[in-house]
Write a protein that holds these residues in place. Structure first.
Motif, mmCIF file in Angstrom:
data_model
loop_
_atom_site.group_PDB
_atom_site.id
_atom_site.type_symbol
_atom_site.label_atom_id
_atom_site.label_comp_id
_atom_site.label_asym_id
_atom_site.label_seq_id
_atom_site.Cartn_x
_atom_site.Cartn_y
_atom_site.Cartn_z
ATOM 1 N N LYS A 1 12.018 -52.310 -2.768
ATOM 2 C CA LYS A 1 12.711 -51.662 -2.927
ATOM 3 C C LYS A 1 12.218 -49.927 -3.496
ATOM 4 N N LYS A 2 13.137 -49.510 -3.221
ATOM 5 C CA LYS A 2 12.492 -47.941 -3.095
ATOM 6 C C LYS A 2 11.627 -47.819 -4.521
ATOM 7 N N ASN A 3 10.921 -46.467 -4.166
ATOM 8 C CA ASN A 3 10.686 -46.031 -5.591
ATOM 9 C C ASN A 3 10.313 -47.246 -6.972
ATOM 10 N N PRO A 4 9.119 -48.307 -6.201
ATOM 11 C CA PRO A 4 9.174 -49.181 -6.447
ATOM 12 C C PRO A 4 7.822 -48.802 -7.847
ATOM 13 N N GLU A 5 8.066 -49.345 -9.388
ATOM 14 C CA GLU A 5 6.707 -49.034 -10.216
ATOM 15 C C GLU A 5 5.185 -49.280 -11.086
ATOM 16 N N LYS A 6 5.827 -50.936 -10.577
ATOM 17 C CA LYS A 6 4.246 -51.432 -11.152
ATOM 18 C C LYS A 6 3.722 -51.567 -9.455
ATOM 19 N N ILE A 7 2.758 -51.138 -8.740
ATOM 20 C CA ILE A 7 2.044 -51.561 -7.739
ATOM 21 C C ILE A 7 1.068 -51.705 -7.799
ATOM 22 N N VAL A 8 0.350 -52.674 -7.336
ATOM 23 C CA VAL A 8 -0.847 -53.436 -6.622
ATOM 24 C C VAL A 8 -1.626 -52.547 -5.908
ATOM 25 N N VAL A 9 -2.664 -52.147 -5.260
ATOM 26 C CA VAL A 9 -3.543 -51.730 -3.858
ATOM 27 C C VAL A 9 -4.568 -52.535 -3.535
ATOM 28 N N PHE A 10 -4.467 -52.839 -2.814
ATOM 29 C CA PHE A 10 -6.025 -53.632 -1.968
ATOM 30 C C PHE A 10 -6.406 -52.945 -1.152
ATOM 31 N N ASP A 11 -6.213 -51.813 -0.693
ATOM 32 C CA ASP A 11 -6.849 -50.905 0.384
ATOM 33 C C ASP A 11 -6.791 -49.397 -0.798
ATOM 34 N N PHE A 12 -7.840 -49.603 -0.139
ATOM 35 C CA PHE A 12 -8.180 -47.722 -0.628
ATOM 36 C C PHE A 12 -8.216 -46.453 0.293
ATOM 37 N N GLY A 13 -7.862 -46.453 1.269
ATOM 38 C CA GLY A 13 -7.461 -45.647 2.207
ATOM 39 C C GLY A 13 -6.272 -45.411 1.355
ATOM 40 N N VAL A 14 -4.906 -46.078 1.119
ATOM 41 C CA VAL A 14 -4.067 -46.063 0.763
ATOM 42 C C VAL A 14 -3.768 -45.651 -0.304
ATOM 43 N N LEU A 15 -4.949 -46.847 -1.235
ATOM 44 C CA LEU A 15 -4.904 -45.278 -2.134
ATOM 45 C C LEU A 15 -5.078 -44.420 -2.879
ATOM 46 N N ASP A 16 -5.823 -43.951 -1.682
ATOM 47 C CA ASP A 16 -6.032 -42.558 -1.933
ATOM 48 C C ASP A 16 -4.491 -41.242 -1.382
ATOM 49 N N THR A 17 -4.080 -42.116 -0.552
ATOM 50 C CA THR A 17 -2.940 -41.851 0.314
ATOM 51 C C THR A 17 -2.061 -41.604 -1.147
ATOM 52 N N LEU A 18 -1.631 -43.109 -1.867
ATOM 53 C CA LEU A 18 -0.771 -42.828 -2.741
ATOM 54 C C LEU A 18 -1.288 -41.824 -3.592
ATOM 55 N N ASP A 19 -2.238 -42.013 -4.417
ATOM 56 C CA ASP A 19 -3.240 -40.436 -4.834
ATOM 57 C C ASP A 19 -2.737 -38.936 -4.518
ATOM 58 N N LYS A 20 -2.772 -38.662 -3.566
ATOM 59 C CA LYS A 20 -2.739 -37.273 -2.656
ATOM 60 C C LYS A 20 -1.198 -37.219 -2.844
ATOM 61 N N LEU A 21 -0.062 -38.516 -2.954
ATOM 62 C CA LEU A 21 0.987 -38.081 -2.782
ATOM 63 C C LEU A 21 1.456 -37.773 -3.935
ATOM 64 N N GLY A 22 0.854 -38.127 -5.026
ATOM 65 C CA GLY A 22 1.937 -38.021 -6.507
ATOM 66 C C GLY A 22 1.906 -39.992 -7.282
ATOM 67 N N VAL A 23 1.682 -40.801 -6.555
ATOM 68 C CA VAL A 23 2.852 -42.043 -6.639
ATOM 69 C C VAL A 23 1.407 -42.589 -7.684
ATOM 70 N N LYS A 24 1.730 -43.215 -8.415
ATOM 71 C CA LYS A 24 0.862 -44.030 -9.354
ATOM 72 C C LYS A 24 0.899 -45.486 -9.373
ATOM 73 N N VAL A 25 -0.297 -46.323 -8.749
ATOM 74 C CA VAL A 25 -0.300 -47.687 -9.439
ATOM 75 C C VAL A 25 -0.894 -48.406 -10.669
ATOM 76 N N THR A 26 -0.606 -49.402 -10.084
ATOM 77 C CA THR A 26 -0.870 -50.351 -11.761
ATOM 78 C C THR A 26 -1.907 -50.994 -11.319
ATOM 79 N N GLY A 27 -3.155 -51.499 -10.394
ATOM 80 C CA GLY A 27 -3.932 -52.451 -10.346
ATOM 81 C C GLY A 27 -4.271 -52.138 -8.852
ATOM 82 N N LEU A 28 -5.706 -52.000 -8.869
ATOM 83 C CA LEU A 28 -6.646 -52.518 -7.752
ATOM 84 C C LEU A 28 -7.674 -53.119 -8.386
#
Length: 310
Positions: A47-74
């Motif tokens: 689904k577009k713009n999912p609200e709760k995101i769990v990330v297991f890749d730190f490169g993806v995590l820093d990309t999401l952070d740079k783009l202003g996307v909030k994550v739930t767990g890591l």
């Protein structure tokens, strides 16, 4: 008078009906758009713009952070220093990179899980909990793979314009670095130091973007590409005598102690051009070993190699 009252009542009734009609239509209007994401392990509906995101890749995590996307767990174990804000209790700690806590992941009720190489074998367990996509970087085609991942994230979270701007800036910096490397005409050897042992990485390998993307010539074109690198001796380093030696210290991020300098700069290596000309560079393992493939980490990787060539 009666006609006027009738008219007002009819008008009021019509407004109520219209309001009810609008209310019943809103759920359909608010229905989330769904994308089909093709990745190395599967095709996944997200689904577009999912609200709760769990990330297991730190490169993806820093990309999401740079783009202003909030994550739930890591996974908060071995978290790179530049991502230390994610150590906060605001984020669910879902285990480690190689040992996910599936109970906590399930309790977080994520709308999307993002994994990469270290979790690939557990994909089936992840997708039982929530839609899961694989976003590891294919080092044999690093920049294409990197761009695909960033653009896919941008599409999921409606961040296309932001991603385009960041990618253009990185491409510009890489072009400048390639020009510098070409003008220098020097070669290099990339090694990973780990508990007194060293392994070499060449083109198409985990750290091969120094050659493949940044344009620094390899001192040895025959290094076998593999995740763990090609085991080498210090005599090999002396024989190849690179102009530049790039070192990634695994112990600094896995064992917590940095020992690479003592291991690498021994009496044998001190006879090489790289040592004599002060061209041994210790690359930050937070970016190179733990992360990589993110908008932030790749930008820092470019800067570190650029500074080494000054």
């Amino acid at each position: 008078m009666r006609k006027m009252m009738f008219f007002l009542l009819a008008a009021a009734f019509a407004l109520v009906i219209a309001g009810c009609g609008q209310e019943s239509a809103s759920p359909a209007d608010e229905k989330q758009e769904t994308l089909t994401v093709k990745h190395e392990l599967d095709e996944t509906k997200v689904k577009k713009n999912p609200e709760k995101i769990v990330v297991f890749d730190f490169g993806v995590l820093d990309t999401l952070d740079k783009l202003g996307v909030k994550v739930t767990g890591l996974p908060q174990d071995n978290l790179p220093k530049y991502l230390s804000k994610f150590k906060s209790d605001k984020y669910e700690n879902v285990g480690s990179l190689k040992e996910p806590d599936f109970e906590k992941i399930h309790a977080a009720q994520p709308d999307l899980i993002i994994i990469s190489g270290r979790q690939a074998e557990m994909y089936d367990q992840f997708k039982e909990i929530a839609p899961t996509i694989y976003m590891g970087v294919d080092t044999s085609r690093y920049m294409d793979s990197f761009r695909e991942n960033v653009n896919q994230l941008a599409k999921i979270f409606d961040k296309e314009s932001e991603a385009k701007k960041e990618l253009e800036a990185i491409d510009k910096d890489i072009d400048k670095l390639k020009e510098k490397a070409n003008d220098a005409g020097k070669n290099a050897l990339i090694i990973l130091a780990n508990d007194g042992k060293v392994s070499a990485y060449g083109t198409g390998s985990r750290f091969g973007l120094i050659h493949d993307v940044f344009g620094v010539k390899p001192v040895d074109k025959n290094i076998k590409a593999s995740t763990h690198g090609q085991s080498i001796s210090f005599e090999y380093i002396v024989k190849k005598d690179p102009d530049y030696l790039f070192v990634i210290d695994r112990g600094a991020v896995v064992g917590g102690q940095s020992s690479a300098k003592q291991v690498v700069e021994n009496d044998l290596v001190k006879g090489t051009k790289a040592y004599k000309e002060k061209h041994i560079t210790y690359l930050d393992p937070d970016y190179w070993y733990l992360s990589g493939g993110g908008l932030v980490s790749l930008d820092e990787m470019v800067k570190q190699v650029d500074q080494a060539l000054d």
